[in-house]
Design a protein around this motif. Structure first.
Motif: not given
Length: 452
Positions: A172-200
């Motif tokens: 899984s990947f999350a390509f996040i716009h540099k100005d998008f204020d995404i929740r830390e909870t979503f990032l943490n849980l998506s990493k935990r359950y789906f091993d999601m990698e985040c890219v700005t």
């Protein structure tokens, strides 16, 4: 943390790939099934007063450590995801009678990941879609702990990944716009359950963003998917890519030297020539007297198989699709007998794309597509979010080496002696599944093996 510049609108795209080739490298698959979520501004500015959900890490640990329900419900989850696939096949058949291939598990994975950003009825409809048999017992909303669905999918993924011979991988990947204020909870849980990698990413520079994302996905698929995007909306805020990959090798390969061109009957009046593979040996099979179909099992290495469902009469495969369920498949498998026979099976390659959002709406998932959808767990600042579309693209290629991607007496299903020769030379259905969990990985039909 990124600053929010606009109200987002979500758009999802899922893709699945099965291709032949060498052994899968870790997180560098040669087959692709992906989900992408594009978040762009809505025209409205309706805010939600829903309070933020707080999940304590110690509560998560306690829940997963005390988790015998994972084992019990994991098996049911596989059945639900598989039945979702059969339901989608029926919906597709209403408008499309040609070749079909898609991944029920890939779509289910995508919807489960989306539950991490959803609340209230928006999340409940996603859960109902995936857990239709549990509608009366599954909690609609749990505001104090993470959803159970991601934990179940994590357990299923770990179970499948423990078998390296299966050739299955997920990422899984999350390509996040540099100005998008995404929740830390979503990032943490998506990493935990789906091993999601985040890219700005700077989505305002669309050409640069397109090159960057295509570069990442080209690397992940080792060149099998060099161009995921042709266009990107400059107002995009988030793209989620979730892929599931399968590359199966036949337990006993077909001999390429025995493959010859042969006739495939499209219907009573039209035929095409296809490369027909041949193998003589012991095969498990059965015959369903009610539906008048042969069911042949072609095993892969790593405890997976393809079921080939071949109707006695050309054209009857569309009727059978109305009755496909996990219970019917289980009945076929229980009644199978292994015998010596000769099998002729066509080489084929399919590439299909479907607008899953239209089908999901017909199946009761509507809230996430509305302007007042509750996807507020994606952002720190309350904003309107909605899912605009869900697409799935799937490719499957089958060759001599492998594939690269009501119970009871009323059914009158018996394992009678099949002819010593079975020629799969007319339209057929196929089901690729993992044996232990009975999870359907890919599902489809071949009407014309010469067409993508």
């Amino acid at each position: 943390m990124w600053a929010v510049l606009s109200l987002p609108l979500a758009c999802l795209l899922a893709q699945a790939w099965l291709v032949p080739g060498s052994t899968l490298a870790s997180h560098s698959p040669e087959a692709q099934a992906g989900l992408e979520t594009l978040l762009t501004p809505t025209a409205q500015n309706k805010t939600s007063q829903t309070s933020e959900r707080q999940w304590a890490p110690e509560e998560e640990e306690e829940r997963e450590e005390d988790s015998p329900w994972l084992l019990a419900e994991g098996q049911q989850l596989s059945r639900e995801a598989s039945n979702l696939g059969f339901s989608l096949l029926r919906k597709i058949s209403l408008k499309h009678d040609g070749n079909v291939v898609f991944s029920p598990l890939g779509l289910a994975w995508a919807m489960a990941a989306l539950t991490l950003g959803a609340r209230g009825h928006s999340r409940a409809q996603l859960e109902d879609l995936l857990l239709q048999a549990w509608n009366q017992t599954w909690p609609v909303v749990n505001q104090t702990r993470p959803p159970r669905l991601p934990a179940l999918f994590k357990q299923l993924q770990e179970s499948l990944s423990h078998n390296p011979e299966l050739g299955l991988a997920q990422g899984s990947f999350a390509f996040i716009h540099k100005d998008f204020d995404i929740r830390e909870t979503f990032l943490n849980l998506s990493k935990r359950y789906f091993d999601m990698e985040c890219v700005t990413v700077d989505f305002h520079n669309t050409s640069q963003a397109k090159r960057l994302i295509n570069h990442y996905m080209n690397q992940e698929t080792q060149g099998k998917l060099p161009k995921l995007f042709d266009e990107i909306n400059p107002d995009t805020k988030l793209i989620l890519v979730d892929y599931i990959l399968f590359k199966g090798k036949w337990l006993i390969p077909f001999d390429p030297a025995l493959t010859e061109m042969d006739t495939f009957y499209l219907d009573k009046y039209k035929v095409v020539k296809v490369p027909m593979m041949y193998r003589s040996g012991k095969f498990a099979s059965t015959f369903d007297k009610k539906f008048r179909c042969h069911v042949l099992k072609l095993p892969y290495r790593g405890n997976a198989s393809m079921l080939v469902v071949l109707m006695e009469r050309i054209g009857d495969h569309l009727t059978l699709e109305d009755y496909l369920t996990t219970d019917l498949v289980d009945t076929w498998l229980r009644n199978m007998k292994t015998r010596k026979m000769e099998v002729f099976f066509p080489k084929f390659k399919l590439d299909q794309k479907y607008k899953m959002h239209e089908l999901l709406k017909q199946m009761g998932v509507r809230k996430i597509f509305l302007p007042w959808a509750d996807l507020s767990d994606l952002m720190v600042t309350e904003r309107n979010l909605k899912v605009s579309k869900v697409l799935q693209r799937a490719t499957i290629e089958v060759d001599e080496e492998g594939t690269e991607a009501m119970a009871g007496t009323l059914l009158e299903i018996t394992a009678y002696y099949m002819p010593p020769i079975i020629r799969v030379n007319r339209p057929f259905l196929f089901i690729i599944y993992e044996e232990t969990s009975r999870t359907v990985l890919f599902l489809g039909r071949v009407v014309d093996p010469t067409l993508l």
